[in-house]
Scaffold this active site. Sequence first.
Site, mmCIF file in Angstrom:
data_model
loop_
_atom_site.group_PDB
_atom_site.id
_atom_site.type_symbol
_atom_site.label_atom_id
_atom_site.label_comp_id
_atom_site.label_asym_id
_atom_site.label_seq_id
_atom_site.Cartn_x
_atom_site.Cartn_y
_atom_site.Cartn_z
ATOM 1 N N LYS A 13 0.838 -1.212 0.000
ATOM 2 C CA LYS A 13 0.000 0.000 0.000
ATOM 3 C C LYS A 13 0.871 1.259 0.000
ATOM 4 O O LYS A 13 0.677 2.159 -0.804
ATOM 5 C CB LYS A 13 -0.937 0.022 1.221
ATOM 6 N N ARG A 88 -9.854 0.971 8.608
ATOM 7 C CA ARG A 88 -9.426 -0.385 8.940
ATOM 8 C C ARG A 88 -10.509 -1.150 9.693
ATOM 9 O O ARG A 88 -10.313 -2.310 10.033
ATOM 10 C CB ARG A 88 -8.206 -0.300 9.853
ATOM 11 N N ARG A 122 11.765 -5.626 4.933
ATOM 12 C CA ARG A 122 11.507 -4.182 4.771
ATOM 13 C C ARG A 122 12.481 -3.341 5.598
ATOM 14 O O ARG A 122 12.795 -3.654 6.742
ATOM 15 C CB ARG A 122 10.079 -3.849 5.205
ATOM 16 N N ARG A 152 11.210 -1.477 11.333
ATOM 17 C CA ARG A 152 10.088 -1.075 12.189
ATOM 18 C C ARG A 152 9.940 -2.019 13.382
ATOM 19 O O ARG A 152 10.083 -3.233 13.232
ATOM 20 C CB ARG A 152 8.781 -1.089 11.367
ATOM 21 N N ARG A 163 -0.671 -8.713 13.431
ATOM 22 C CA ARG A 163 -1.177 -7.701 12.487
ATOM 23 C C ARG A 163 -2.017 -8.360 11.395
ATOM 24 O O ARG A 163 -3.054 -7.832 10.991
ATOM 25 C CB ARG A 163 -0.004 -6.927 11.872
HETATM 26 P P1 AP5 Z 1 4.813 -1.662 1.887
HETATM 27 O O1 AP5 Z 1 4.504 -0.788 0.729
HETATM 28 O O2 AP5 Z 1 5.581 -1.077 3.043
HETATM 29 O O3 AP5 Z 1 3.487 -2.391 2.376
HETATM 30 P P2 AP5 Z 1 2.236 -1.825 3.176
HETATM 31 O O4 AP5 Z 1 1.015 -2.475 2.615
HETATM 32 O O5 AP5 Z 1 2.270 -0.331 3.228
HETATM 33 O O6 AP5 Z 1 2.559 -2.475 4.574
HETATM 34 P P3 AP5 Z 1 2.476 -1.938 6.061
HETATM 35 O O7 AP5 Z 1 3.124 -2.994 6.886
HETATM 36 O O8 AP5 Z 1 3.011 -0.541 6.195
HETATM 37 O O9 AP5 Z 1 0.957 -1.917 6.272
HETATM 38 P P4 AP5 Z 1 0.218 -1.953 7.567
HETATM 39 O O10 AP5 Z 1 -1.155 -1.687 7.074
HETATM 40 O O11 AP5 Z 1 0.391 -3.141 8.412
HETATM 41 O O12 AP5 Z 1 0.948 -0.806 8.433
HETATM 42 P P5 AP5 Z 1 0.594 0.696 8.791
HETATM 43 O O13 AP5 Z 1 1.830 1.453 8.761
HETATM 44 O O14 AP5 Z 1 -0.580 1.168 8.011
HETATM 45 O O15 AP5 Z 1 5.594 -2.937 1.319
HETATM 46 C C1 AP5 Z 1 6.102 -3.939 2.217
HETATM 47 C C2 AP5 Z 1 7.481 -4.428 1.704
HETATM 48 O O16 AP5 Z 1 7.294 -5.107 0.463
HETATM 49 C C3 AP5 Z 1 8.481 -3.289 1.426
HETATM 50 O O17 AP5 Z 1 9.749 -3.747 1.797
HETATM 51 C C4 AP5 Z 1 8.377 -3.075 -0.090
HETATM 52 O O18 AP5 Z 1 9.603 -2.613 -0.619
HETATM 53 C C5 AP5 Z 1 8.042 -4.485 -0.583
HETATM 54 N N1 AP5 Z 1 7.167 -4.507 -1.756
HETATM 55 C C6 AP5 Z 1 6.060 -3.731 -1.980
HETATM 56 N N2 AP5 Z 1 5.467 -4.060 -3.145
HETATM 57 C C7 AP5 Z 1 6.208 -5.077 -3.674
HETATM 58 C C8 AP5 Z 1 6.109 -5.867 -4.875
HETATM 59 N N3 AP5 Z 1 5.109 -5.676 -5.761
HETATM 60 N N4 AP5 Z 1 7.036 -6.833 -5.083
HETATM 61 C C9 AP5 Z 1 8.043 -7.039 -4.180
HETATM 62 N N5 AP5 Z 1 8.202 -6.335 -3.033
HETATM 63 C C10 AP5 Z 1 7.291 -5.369 -2.789
HETATM 64 O O19 AP5 Z 1 0.072 0.522 10.298
HETATM 65 C C11 AP5 Z 1 0.949 0.151 11.340
HETATM 66 C C12 AP5 Z 1 0.156 0.022 12.648
HETATM 67 O O20 AP5 Z 1 -0.439 1.290 12.991
HETATM 68 C C13 AP5 Z 1 -1.026 -0.955 12.602
HETATM 69 O O21 AP5 Z 1 -0.614 -2.291 12.839
HETATM 70 C C14 AP5 Z 1 -1.925 -0.397 13.720
HETATM 71 O O22 AP5 Z 1 -1.446 -0.761 14.982
HETATM 72 C C15 AP5 Z 1 -1.742 1.104 13.568
HETATM 73 N N6 AP5 Z 1 -2.738 1.692 12.656
HETATM 74 C C16 AP5 Z 1 -2.491 2.277 11.443
HETATM 75 N N7 AP5 Z 1 -3.627 2.683 10.879
HETATM 76 C C17 AP5 Z 1 -4.633 2.344 11.726
HETATM 77 C C18 AP5 Z 1 -6.050 2.477 11.674
HETATM 78 N N8 AP5 Z 1 -6.658 3.019 10.623
HETATM 79 N N9 AP5 Z 1 -6.771 2.000 12.718
HETATM 80 C C19 AP5 Z 1 -6.175 1.447 13.784
HETATM 81 N N10 AP5 Z 1 -4.832 1.283 13.909
HETATM 82 C C20 AP5 Z 1 -4.067 1.727 12.876
#
Ligand code: AP5
Length: 208
Positions: A13, A88, A122, A152, A163
Amino acid sequence: MHLVFLGPPGAGKGTQAEKVCARFGIAHISTGDMLRKEMREGTELGKQAKAVVEAGGLVSDDIIIGMVKNRLQEPDCQKGFLLDGFPRTIAQADALGSLTDIDMAVNIDVPEDVLVERISGRRMCPDCGAGYHVSLYDKDTCEKCGAKLYIRDDDKPETVRNRIAAYQQKTQPLIQYYSEKGLLQTVCGSLPMEQVQANILALLEKLQ
Ligand code: AP5
């Protein structure tokens, strides 16, 4: 353009959102990035969120909805925005619907075994938020701003399992939620990054 990116942790994402926002000149709103900034700065909100984020749970709807509501009022959102990691839960989606309209929800679909491999490789930039994968980029400093990359705290294997479970329980129902509203588009996120990007851009061009 008012967009939502859905998808499990590690689906890509953030990677795709950065490119889409640069392409269309819209604001990238990542609730995960916002929470990590609050935690780094040690604010009251950051202190409240830290334990939950590091355990792989979801921060309370009230906190997150308040944060997004304020963010959507900032001037850069007037040109459009992409919500990455929000909503979410159904409650967050309902709250969003009462704040603004949404043009499209893009679901980035990736199987669980691929997610674990992606998250374990990552590396993140603490300053500009750029994300990398060790298999594609083996330096330990950010190519955009030179800061030292870090892993992270919530990318540890046991936290990643929590997660993914939180995603399956609380977030996956949003696929049906947006599908019933006729707003859902799904792309295969297992393809190479450039291909995923091309497929997303092809969908978004139709909104222009
Ligand atoms: P990346 O692009 O970083 O993936 P992502 O989907 O953004 O993954 P996240 O882990 O950031 O998502 P998340 O939803 O768990 O975390 P968030 O920060 O929102 O890609 C991942 C890896 O793959 C990278 O190394 C990239 O280079 C590689 N990659 C990407 N595409 C690729 C491809 N096509 N081929 C090969 N490699 C590839 O949330 C973190 C925490 O915050 C949550 O767990 C929760 O506790 C809290 N939080 C955030 N938002 C909320 C909410 N709305 N409500 C409640 N709690 C929340």
